[in-house]
Design an enzyme around this catalytic site. Sequence first.
Site, PDB file in Angstrom:
ATOM      1  N   GLY A  13      -0.439   4.126  -5.215  1.00 19.80           N
ATOM      2  CA  GLY A  13      -0.371   2.793  -5.788  1.00 19.80           C
ATOM      3  C   GLY A  13       0.604   2.683  -6.939  1.00 19.80           C
ATOM      4  O   GLY A  13       0.757   1.636  -7.547  1.00 19.80           O
ATOM      5  N   GLU A  72      -3.804   3.777  -1.018  1.00 18.25           N
ATOM      6  CA  GLU A  72      -4.415   3.668   0.303  1.00 18.25           C
ATOM      7  C   GLU A  72      -5.942   3.691   0.211  1.00 18.25           C
ATOM      8  O   GLU A  72      -6.616   3.033   0.998  1.00 18.25           O
ATOM      9  CB  GLU A  72      -3.913   4.768   1.239  1.00 18.25           C
ATOM     10  CG  GLU A  72      -4.213   6.172   0.754  1.00 18.25           C
ATOM     11  CD  GLU A  72      -3.675   7.236   1.691  1.00 18.25           C
ATOM     12  OE1 GLU A  72      -4.244   7.429   2.778  1.00 18.25           O
ATOM     13  OE2 GLU A  72      -2.680   7.868   1.323  1.00 18.25           O
ATOM     14  N   VAL A 116       0.852  -1.185   0.000  1.00 16.65           N
ATOM     15  CA  VAL A 116       0.000   0.000   0.000  1.00 16.65           C
ATOM     16  C   VAL A 116       0.886   1.232   0.000  1.00 16.65           C
ATOM     17  O   VAL A 116       1.819   1.340   0.796  1.00 16.65           O
ATOM     18  CB  VAL A 116      -0.924   0.031   1.249  1.00 16.65           C
ATOM     19  CG1 VAL A 116      -1.800   1.281   1.239  1.00 16.65           C
ATOM     20  CG2 VAL A 116      -1.788  -1.230   1.304  1.00 16.65           C
ATOM     21  N   CYS A 117       0.589   2.148  -0.914  1.00 16.35           N
ATOM     22  CA  CYS A 117       1.306   3.436  -0.932  1.00 16.35           C
ATOM     23  C   CYS A 117       0.295   4.541  -1.208  1.00 16.35           C
ATOM     24  O   CYS A 117      -0.904   4.285  -1.331  1.00 16.35           O
ATOM     25  CB  CYS A 117       2.443   3.424  -1.946  1.00 16.35           C
ATOM     26  SG  CYS A 117       1.929   3.403  -3.655  1.00 16.35           S
ATOM     27  N   SER A 118       0.763   5.740  -1.336  1.00 16.18           N
ATOM     28  CA  SER A 118      -0.130   6.885  -1.500  1.00 16.18           C
ATOM     29  C   SER A 118      -1.027   6.745  -2.722  1.00 16.18           C
ATOM     30  O   SER A 118      -2.242   6.844  -2.633  1.00 16.18           O
ATOM     31  CB  SER A 118       0.668   8.186  -1.615  1.00 16.18           C
ATOM     32  OG  SER A 118       1.326   8.449  -0.417  1.00 16.18           O
TER      33      SER A 118
END
Length: 101
Positions: free
Chosen positions: A11, A39, A7-9
């Site tokens: 994707g 996220e 998961v990142c800001s």
Amino acid sequence: MKKIMLVCSAGMSTSLLVTKMNNAAVKKGISAEIFAVSETDAKKHFDNIDVVLLGPQVRYLLNKIEKLLAEKKIPVAVIESINYGTMNGEAVLDQALRLLE
């Protein structure tokens, strides 16, 4: 097959890391489905994963996601910053596998 969600800001910043993790999994003979999401899309995948790794930029989500996944006993951790920064797919894969032990 191990299902590993990053998961990142947005994707997108983890897409290269996913590629490197997939390469490391093939090299080690590990059957894994590794993918990255933003996220905002993470919750859509909670029913179909074995482990969640958070990009360092979204480490503030750790407690929230741990609580959401506690009942399912799905481990959650933040990717070590040095491994994220250097895009060390093998080390991040190893981190995910350790969480599954």
